[in-house]
Every structure is written in structure tokens, then in C-alpha cells.
Design a protein around this motif. Sequence first.
Motif, PDB file in Angstrom:
ATOM      1  N   GLN A 182     -27.473  42.206 -63.800  1.00  0.00           N
ATOM      2  CA  GLN A 182     -26.944  43.570 -63.679  1.00  0.00           C
ATOM      3  C   GLN A 182     -27.517  44.543 -62.849  1.00  0.00           C
ATOM      4  O   GLN A 182     -26.976  45.503 -62.183  1.00  0.00           O
ATOM      5  CB  GLN A 182     -27.260  44.184 -65.243  1.00  0.00           C
ATOM      6  CG  GLN A 182     -26.956  45.753 -65.392  1.00  0.00           C
ATOM      7  CD  GLN A 182     -26.911  46.374 -66.810  1.00  0.00           C
ATOM      8  OE1 GLN A 182     -26.521  45.454 -67.903  1.00  0.00           O
ATOM      9  NE2 GLN A 182     -27.983  47.323 -67.158  1.00  0.00           N
ATOM     10  N   HIS A 222     -25.417  38.815 -66.813  1.00  0.00           N
ATOM     11  CA  HIS A 222     -24.180  39.167 -67.339  1.00  0.00           C
ATOM     12  C   HIS A 222     -23.544  37.985 -67.965  1.00  0.00           C
ATOM     13  O   HIS A 222     -23.657  36.801 -67.755  1.00  0.00           O
ATOM     14  CB  HIS A 222     -23.326  39.573 -66.207  1.00  0.00           C
ATOM     15  CG  HIS A 222     -23.478  40.808 -65.657  1.00  0.00           C
ATOM     16  ND1 HIS A 222     -22.999  41.355 -64.258  1.00  0.00           N
ATOM     17  CD2 HIS A 222     -23.920  41.987 -65.971  1.00  0.00           C
ATOM     18  CE1 HIS A 222     -23.383  42.243 -63.847  1.00  0.00           C
ATOM     19  NE2 HIS A 222     -24.166  42.784 -65.004  1.00  0.00           N
ATOM     20  N   ASN A 280     -25.251  45.844 -73.410  1.00  0.00           N
ATOM     21  CA  ASN A 280     -24.732  44.330 -73.126  1.00  0.00           C
ATOM     22  C   ASN A 280     -25.443  43.436 -74.347  1.00  0.00           C
ATOM     23  O   ASN A 280     -26.514  44.095 -75.001  1.00  0.00           O
ATOM     24  CB  ASN A 280     -25.278  43.932 -72.030  1.00  0.00           C
ATOM     25  CG  ASN A 280     -24.677  44.317 -70.897  1.00  0.00           C
ATOM     26  OD1 ASN A 280     -23.563  44.823 -70.945  1.00  0.00           O
ATOM     27  ND2 ASN A 280     -25.370  44.269 -69.431  1.00  0.00           N
TER      28      ASN A 280
END
Length: 311
Positions: A182, A222, A280
Amino acid sequence: MIVKGPAAIQRNDKFMYVHGDIIANQVRSTVAQQVDSVGFNDEREGTVKWEIGFTPAGMASPDYFAELYPAAYRTPVVGTDIFGAIDVPVVIWTFDGQKITFNRSALTKMPDLNLAADKQLFGGATYTALGTLEESLDTEGRFAEIQAAAFADTSWDPSKVLTLVYGASWGAVAPWDSIASQSGFTFSFELALAEEPSDAYGIASMTIAAGGLSVVGKCQPHGITAAQILAANQPKKRGQSIYTGGQTLALTTAVEAEPYFNLFNAALKTLPLQAGAELNRNGEVEFVATTNRYTAGALQPVFEIGLTPAA
């Protein structure tokens, strides 16, 4: 009179430009004297050292890597005198014509390494200067000297200040074989050091202590699923080394002359599972590595850093 102006640092014939300020602090301890009848009545000289803190400019060059991450620190042997047998000064060169020399120096804090598109390559670093051993503690100029001298270095090269997008791999099993982040990858280095006392000098030297070297790498990847997070957090058997099954955490690029970094025998220590409207599913991953790699009884490097060679 107000005096201001930028400066650069030189050590081992290598010049380093800086991001921000250079701060030289005298770190001084004293010994209190106390008498029952009058209480505290004096302070006596104890130990003195200078610490020179700075943030290197983000030039990706072999000279910067060799000076900021010395080979002796990548493979740290406990008991090694980091100052060595030769007095190596560190010099602050001001651009207005002053040369400030601190005698007998060593790097005592390696900078964080920031591998990201929007961060400076290096964090803060520190040199410590103990003063030459050829002179007594109170000799003028033993620790530091200043003289007029014109700055003449021409090694600054802005084309080597690289802020890049990095990927990583940790083993060959998905999702760890191709890690995107990220906000990039950050590595911090903790080298255990011990001061060596001297009645004549206060501190005679510093050595690598039994704690060795610990390196922590962090990123927020991610696309890690809840199932993958749970699998990654499966603990070892109680009492088993967390480095069992450790892998090289490799940040590489196929582009010539761009930085690469390998953290050997890295263990995945933490990976939070989180849920929220703006979160996330995975939190920040923490990889750790330490001085535990041996080949035929010989200690191996904890990490390596360099520039990708030509194909």
C-alpha cells in the motif's frame, strides 16, 4: 550574529549530502559528589562523546550503501571493535567554508531503509566520535577541530536520487511470491553495541554486543484474504524457532542500477486481521531477521543491499 547554511558529511573519503539538518551533540555524563554534612556539593567529569545525527540524501550509490550499511554490520561478529585500530574522522563541511572534524568516529546507527515511490530512501543515521586516544581527555582539539576550508566536492548526482515502486517476494507460495504494498517497504536495523570503559578516557571504544543485529521489515500488502492471514498466523510448535522455514525477503528490480535488498532467513512475525468500512482486511506485516545463519560454522550476512547489475 546569526550563522546559517547547509553542509555535507565526509568519512572514509566518501562525501554524503543530506536531507535536512546535521546535528552534532556532545553527550556528557558527570559523577555527583555528595557529603552527608552538606549534601550535593560537586560534579566531576565522567564520560564524553559526540553524536552526529543526519539524514542522508537518497542517493542510491555503492558509496552510500557501503558507508551506511557496512559489511561488518551485515555480518556482525560479537566483540568486534567498531572503531578499529585506525582513527577515522567524520567531517562536516559547511558550504560557507568551514571544515569541522570529529576525531575517531564510527557509525552507531544505520538509517532506516525506505523502499517506496513517495519516501526518501534513507532515515536518520548517527556517527559517534570518541576522540583520539593519543591525547588526554582535556587536550584541546582531542574530540573536534574547526578550520577554514573551501568545500570542493562534486559527487552530487540528482539522477541517483531514486523514488521507485517496489515489489517483493518471500518464498515461492502465493500470495507471498509476489507482494505489492500500500505504501512501500520500510526496514529498520538494531545493532547491539557495548561501550568499553576506560579510567583514562571514560569510553575507550565500542564493540558489537551479544544482542547482535535485528532487522525488522514492514509493509501493508495488497490483496491478502482472511484465509491467507489465518494460515500465515499459524504458530510453530511451542518452543520451536520462529525462523524454522524462514525465507529470503527479496526486493528486486530487473532495471539496471536500481536498488535491491535481500533480508535472509526472514520470519513472518505479525499479520493483523482487521475488518472495517475503510480498512484493508490485512494490516501491516512485520518480517524479522537476526544473526542466526551459519554455513559450516561460519556466520552469514543478515542482509545485503546493492544496485542491480547490468544483464
